[in-house]
Enzyme design. Structure first.
Site, PDB file in Angstrom:
ATOM      1  N   ARG A  14       0.900  -1.264   0.118  1.00 32.25           N
ATOM      2  CA  ARG A  14       0.040   0.099   0.010  1.00 32.25           C
ATOM      3  C   ARG A  14       0.923   1.294  -0.170  1.00 32.25           C
ATOM      4  O   ARG A  14       2.085   1.209   0.294  1.00 32.25           O
ATOM      5  CB  ARG A  14      -0.801  -0.026   1.342  1.00 32.25           C
ATOM      6  CG  ARG A  14      -1.959  -1.195   1.372  1.00 32.25           C
ATOM      7  CD  ARG A  14      -2.780  -1.076   2.371  1.00 32.25           C
ATOM      8  NE  ARG A  14      -1.985  -1.684   3.538  1.00 32.25           N
ATOM      9  CZ  ARG A  14      -2.461  -1.740   5.006  1.00 32.25           C
ATOM     10  NH1 ARG A  14      -3.758  -1.328   5.173  1.00 32.25           N
ATOM     11  NH2 ARG A  14      -1.501  -2.354   5.898  1.00 32.25           N
ATOM     12  N   TYR A  36      -0.973   4.826  10.434  1.00 32.13           N
ATOM     13  CA  TYR A  36      -1.176   3.809  11.547  1.00 32.13           C
ATOM     14  C   TYR A  36       0.029   3.572  12.449  1.00 32.13           C
ATOM     15  O   TYR A  36       1.180   3.544  11.849  1.00 32.13           O
ATOM     16  CB  TYR A  36      -1.450   2.406  10.929  1.00 32.13           C
ATOM     17  CG  TYR A  36      -2.995   2.330  10.310  1.00 32.13           C
ATOM     18  CD1 TYR A  36      -4.044   2.672  10.831  1.00 32.13           C
ATOM     19  CD2 TYR A  36      -2.820   1.862   9.041  1.00 32.13           C
ATOM     20  CE1 TYR A  36      -5.275   2.227  10.052  1.00 32.13           C
ATOM     21  CE2 TYR A  36      -4.031   1.636   8.030  1.00 32.13           C
ATOM     22  CZ  TYR A  36      -5.175   1.952   8.897  1.00 32.13           C
ATOM     23  OH  TYR A  36      -6.494   2.014   8.313  1.00 32.13           O
ATOM     24  N   ASP A  83      -6.678 -10.564  14.827  1.00 36.93           N
ATOM     25  CA  ASP A  83      -5.843  -9.392  15.077  1.00 36.93           C
ATOM     26  C   ASP A  83      -5.918  -9.031  16.488  1.00 36.93           C
ATOM     27  O   ASP A  83      -5.197  -8.465  16.870  1.00 36.93           O
ATOM     28  CB  ASP A  83      -5.783  -8.159  14.221  1.00 36.93           C
ATOM     29  CG  ASP A  83      -6.917  -7.682  14.049  1.00 36.93           C
ATOM     30  OD1 ASP A  83      -8.106  -8.180  14.456  1.00 36.93           O
ATOM     31  OD2 ASP A  83      -7.227  -6.431  13.712  1.00 36.93           O
ATOM     32  N   SER A  88     -11.903  -2.716   7.740  1.00 40.22           N
ATOM     33  CA  SER A  88     -12.658  -3.750   8.097  1.00 40.22           C
ATOM     34  C   SER A  88     -13.591  -4.049   7.008  1.00 40.22           C
ATOM     35  O   SER A  88     -14.066  -5.014   6.818  1.00 40.22           O
ATOM     36  CB  SER A  88     -13.528  -3.433   9.269  1.00 40.22           C
ATOM     37  OG  SER A  88     -12.647  -3.136  10.808  1.00 40.22           O
ATOM     38  N   MET A 140      -5.519  -9.245   6.550  1.00 36.84           N
ATOM     39  CA  MET A 140      -6.253  -9.471   5.309  1.00 36.84           C
ATOM     40  C   MET A 140      -6.264  -8.540   4.200  1.00 36.84           C
ATOM     41  O   MET A 140      -6.113  -8.796   3.067  1.00 36.84           O
ATOM     42  CB  MET A 140      -7.795  -9.987   5.600  1.00 36.84           C
ATOM     43  CG  MET A 140      -7.784 -11.052   6.436  1.00 36.84           C
ATOM     44  SD  MET A 140      -9.328 -11.673   6.928  1.00 36.84           S
ATOM     45  CE  MET A 140     -10.407 -12.087   5.527  1.00 36.84           C
ATOM     46  N   LYS A 160       1.968   2.167   7.116  1.00 35.74           N
ATOM     47  CA  LYS A 160       2.303   1.435   8.422  1.00 35.74           C
ATOM     48  C   LYS A 160       3.231   2.355   9.326  1.00 35.74           C
ATOM     49  O   LYS A 160       3.756   3.200   8.936  1.00 35.74           O
ATOM     50  CB  LYS A 160       3.081   0.122   8.021  1.00 35.74           C
ATOM     51  CG  LYS A 160       2.398  -0.915   6.927  1.00 35.74           C
ATOM     52  CD  LYS A 160       1.044  -1.325   7.716  1.00 35.74           C
ATOM     53  CE  LYS A 160       1.421  -2.503   8.719  1.00 35.74           C
ATOM     54  NZ  LYS A 160       0.207  -2.862   9.236  1.00 35.74           N
ATOM     55  N   HIS A 189      -0.022   2.139  16.128  1.00 39.03           N
ATOM     56  CA  HIS A 189      -0.406   0.770  16.984  1.00 39.03           C
ATOM     57  C   HIS A 189       0.792   1.083  18.041  1.00 39.03           C
ATOM     58  O   HIS A 189       1.463  -0.050  18.163  1.00 39.03           O
ATOM     59  CB  HIS A 189      -0.372  -0.484  16.061  1.00 39.03           C
ATOM     60  CG  HIS A 189      -1.546  -0.569  15.415  1.00 39.03           C
ATOM     61  ND1 HIS A 189      -3.082  -0.511  15.815  1.00 39.03           N
ATOM     62  CD2 HIS A 189      -1.612  -0.449  13.839  1.00 39.03           C
ATOM     63  CE1 HIS A 189      -3.709  -0.750  14.578  1.00 39.03           C
ATOM     64  NE2 HIS A 189      -3.062  -0.515  13.571  1.00 39.03           N
ATOM     65  N   GLU A 246      -5.575   4.951  13.610  1.00 42.61           N
ATOM     66  CA  GLU A 246      -6.295   4.182  14.202  1.00 42.61           C
ATOM     67  C   GLU A 246      -7.068   4.598  15.600  1.00 42.61           C
ATOM     68  O   GLU A 246      -8.047   4.032  15.919  1.00 42.61           O
ATOM     69  CB  GLU A 246      -5.544   2.762  14.838  1.00 42.61           C
ATOM     70  CG  GLU A 246      -4.475   3.061  15.947  1.00 42.61           C
ATOM     71  CD  GLU A 246      -3.092   3.251  15.576  1.00 42.61           C
ATOM     72  OE1 GLU A 246      -3.219   3.630  14.288  1.00 42.61           O
ATOM     73  OE2 GLU A 246      -2.040   3.332  16.219  1.00 42.61           O
TER      74      GLU A 246
HETATM   75  N1  LIG Z   1      -7.667  -9.877   9.936  1.00 41.72           N
HETATM   76  C1  LIG Z   1      -7.573  -8.753   9.346  1.00 41.72           C
HETATM   77  O1  LIG Z   1      -7.107  -8.438   8.658  1.00 41.72           O
HETATM   78  C2  LIG Z   1      -8.706  -7.592  10.033  1.00 41.72           C
HETATM   79  C3  LIG Z   1      -8.988  -6.629   8.986  1.00 41.72           C
HETATM   80  C4  LIG Z   1      -9.837  -5.441   9.569  1.00 41.72           C
HETATM   81  C5  LIG Z   1     -10.508  -5.641  10.987  1.00 41.72           C
HETATM   82  N2  LIG Z   1     -10.065  -6.828  11.816  1.00 41.72           N
HETATM   83  C6  LIG Z   1     -10.716  -7.030  12.805  1.00 41.72           C
HETATM   84  O2  LIG Z   1     -12.164  -7.451  12.928  1.00 41.72           O
HETATM   85  C7  LIG Z   1     -12.752  -7.292  14.232  1.00 41.72           C
HETATM   86  C8  LIG Z   1     -14.067  -6.840  13.924  1.00 41.72           C
HETATM   87  O3  LIG Z   1     -13.859  -5.291  13.507  1.00 41.72           O
HETATM   88  P1  LIG Z   1     -15.220  -4.286  12.976  1.00 41.72           P
HETATM   89  O4  LIG Z   1     -14.575  -3.050  12.478  1.00 41.72           O
HETATM   90  O5  LIG Z   1     -16.125  -5.118  12.263  1.00 41.72           O
HETATM   91  O6  LIG Z   1     -15.558  -4.221  14.345  1.00 41.72           O
HETATM   92  P2  LIG Z   1     -17.158  -3.311  14.902  1.00 41.72           P
HETATM   93  O7  LIG Z   1     -17.108  -2.780  16.321  1.00 41.72           O
HETATM   94  O8  LIG Z   1     -17.626  -2.522  13.779  1.00 41.72           O
HETATM   95  O9  LIG Z   1     -17.912  -4.584  15.077  1.00 41.72           O
HETATM   96  C9  LIG Z   1     -18.023  -5.472  16.010  1.00 41.72           C
HETATM   97  C10 LIG Z   1     -19.184  -6.187  16.542  1.00 41.72           C
HETATM   98  O10 LIG Z   1     -19.036  -7.519  17.426  1.00 41.72           O
HETATM   99  C11 LIG Z   1     -20.293  -7.471  18.190  1.00 41.72           C
HETATM  100  N3  LIG Z   1     -19.819  -8.283  19.412  1.00 41.72           N
HETATM  101  C12 LIG Z   1     -19.228  -7.871  20.473  1.00 41.72           C
HETATM  102  N4  LIG Z   1     -19.363  -8.790  21.337  1.00 41.72           N
HETATM  103  C13 LIG Z   1     -20.207  -9.870  20.688  1.00 41.72           C
HETATM  104  C14 LIG Z   1     -20.645 -11.123  21.081  1.00 41.72           C
HETATM  105  N5  LIG Z   1     -20.089 -11.569  22.198  1.00 41.72           N
HETATM  106  N6  LIG Z   1     -21.262 -11.818  20.314  1.00 41.72           N
HETATM  107  C15 LIG Z   1     -21.825 -11.386  19.142  1.00 41.72           C
HETATM  108  N7  LIG Z   1     -21.198 -10.187  18.632  1.00 41.72           N
HETATM  109  C16 LIG Z   1     -20.453  -9.254  19.599  1.00 41.72           C
HETATM  110  C17 LIG Z   1     -20.592  -5.726  18.491  1.00 41.72           C
HETATM  111  O11 LIG Z   1     -21.656  -5.671  19.056  1.00 41.72           O
HETATM  112  C18 LIG Z   1     -20.206  -5.387  17.124  1.00 41.72           C
HETATM  113  O12 LIG Z   1     -21.424  -4.951  16.549  1.00 41.72           O
HETATM  114  C19 LIG Z   1     -11.792  -6.586  15.158  1.00 41.72           C
HETATM  115  O13 LIG Z   1     -11.179  -7.469  15.852  1.00 41.72           O
HETATM  116  C20 LIG Z   1     -10.843  -5.852  14.046  1.00 41.72           C
HETATM  117  O14 LIG Z   1      -9.507  -5.548  14.698  1.00 41.72           O
HETATM  118  C21 LIG Z   1      -9.175  -7.701  11.193  1.00 41.72           C
END
Ligand SMILES: NC(=O)c1ccc[n+]([C@@H]2O[C@H](COP(=O)([O-])OP(=O)(O)OC[C@H]3O[C@@H](n4cnc5c(N)ncnc54)[C@H](O)[C@@H]3O)[C@@H](O)[C@H]2O)c1
Length: 372
Positions: A15, A94, A270, A134, A301, A75, A96, A118
């Site tokens: 990126r 970013y 993550d 996300s 991802m 980054k 972190h 962030e």
């Molecule tokens: N792997 C990757 O490359 C990557 C990339 C982007 C985001 N992420 C991760 O994905 C995750 C989600 O991000 P997001 O932006 O969608 O967050 P978000 O806050 O928009 O959504 C999270 C949702 O989880 C729900 N939640 C919390 N506890 C719960 C439970 N016990 N049961 C059911 N639902 C529950 C919340 O109510 C909320 O609606 C984060 O950990 C983020 O860091 C990972």
């Protein structure tokens, strides 16, 4: 203002902080932009593309850092980049910092004005510069899950949408936030049978309205979750409890009882993952199997689609970059409490409370630091 865009040097990072279109906007506002040679090469932006919109291309990062009043990156700065920062220079990227004492110490030492994507906020309680990633990860999770369900990946050998006369796959999305809603949209688009679980009733209402009832929106009790996960062909983990490790909602026992060849994409990896058997994987080797369930747990991802991710990130960062450039950091930060929330280190002072707490450093409120 002079804005500098160095080439990202973190391993496998393609990126870039600013697209040529973003550069054009900045130049339209009367600023100068210096881009490092080949900064956008990995995603198809040539030096000529940047020059065509009025940027100057410099051979090395050192020259870009030396010239710029503001560095715009993706980054966190690596050690060699941190050594090039200087007193009063703006760093917008970013960061972190909470788990990274070395970087934090170097940023403090640099006396630069370090604004982290962030932690920038918006008036809906969201994190607008984290949201685009996300969205990308949520949408990608269905591509990754569809692939994991193929026989060659040890999946059940199912097509997500089925075909006329053959039932579609059952996709269960845990968490209906940014990741979950985007995953649901892709899964519905492919014709899958989709259920979203969340603990927030407003989120469930939003999902219900967004998909006009085409997605089942279920309150996430332990019982509902178990029922759905055991019936699923593909589970997407998209939960977030802000500031905390992800809760382990899918247990080892669930995994043992899931259908052989079913798949899990744990996007929340993550934050430690919401599946007990999850461990981080890489794009080079994204999946592994536990009890006949395919696990995909890539922690970055969006890195797989750096071109889309760069545009998505720039769409979100550009208004802030323009404001910082037009007003200077002091006025821009004073005028906007959401941008101010992004200020993590200000000329030697730690101005983010969570970072200070995590690293046992003195905290100075950003508005106090700015006026010091
Ligand atoms: N792997 C990757 O490359 C990557 C990339 C982007 C985001 N992420 C991760 O994905 C995750 C989600 O991000 P997001 O932006 O969608 O967050 P978000 O806050 O928009 O959504 C999270 C949702 O989880 C729900 N939640 C919390 N506890 C719960 C439970 N016990 N049961 C059911 N639902 C529950 C919340 O109510 C909320 O609606 C984060 O950990 C983020 O860091 C990972």
């Amino acid at each position: 203002m002079i804005i500098g865009v160095p080439k990202e040097i973190k391993n496998h990072e393609y990126r870039v902080g600013m697209t040529p279109a973003s550069v054009r906007e900045l130049i339209g506002h009367g600023h100068s932009v210096f881009v490092e040679h080949n900064a956008g090469m990995g995603i198809g932006f040539t030096d000529e593309d940047y020059q065509a919109v009025g940027a100057s291309v410099l051979a090395t990062a050192a020259e870009v850092f030396a010239k710029a009043d503001m560095i715009v990156k993706v980054k966190e700065p690596q050690a060699v980049e941190r050594a090039m920062l200087r007193d009063g220079q703006i760093l917008f990227t970013y960061l972190h910092l909470a788990p990274d004492p070395e970087q934090t110490a170097d940023l403090i030492k640099s006396k630069a004005v370090c604004i982290a994507y962030e932690t920038v906020t918006d008036n809906k309680g969201g994190l607008p510069l984290l949201a685009p990633m996300s969205e990308v990860a949520g949408r990608m999770s269905i591509q990754a899950g569809a692939r994991a369900l193929e026989k060659s990946c040890a999946g059940r050998g199912m097509l997500l949408g089925g075909v006329p006369g053959v039932a579609p796959a059952k996709v269960v999305v845990i968490g209906g936030g940014m990741v979950g809603a985007n995953a649901a949209q892709m899964a519905v688009g492919l014709g899958a049978d989709v259920t979203v679980l969340d603990r927030n009733v407003d989120v469930l209402r939003r999902i219900n309205a967004q998909f006009n009832g085409a997605v089942k929106a279920i309150y996430s009790t332990a019982e509902a979750l178990e029922q759905e996960v055991l019936a699923a062909d593909l589970v997407i983990g998209g939960v977030l409890v802000p500031g905390a490790a992800a809760p382990k909602l899918v247990t080892r026992d669930h995994i043992k009882r899931m259908k052989p060849g079913s798949a899990i994409v744990d996007v929340a990896i993550d934050q430690g993952g919401c599946v007990e058997t999850s461990k981080p994987t890489t794009h080079a080797d994204p999946t592994y199997i536990v009890d006949d369930v395919v696990h995909y747990c890539v922690a970055n991802m969006p890195g797989a689609v750096p071109r889309t991710s760069t545009f998505a990130l720039n769409n979100a960062t550009l208004p802030f970059i323009i404001r910082l450039a037009n007003k200077g950091y002091k006025q821009a930060l004073q005028d906007d409490k959401h941008l101010l929330a992004g200020l993590n280190v200000y000329r030697g002072l730690v101005t983010n409370e969570s970072v200070a707490e995590a690293l046992n450093l003195a905290y100075v409120a950003p508005e106090v630091a700015l006026n010091a």
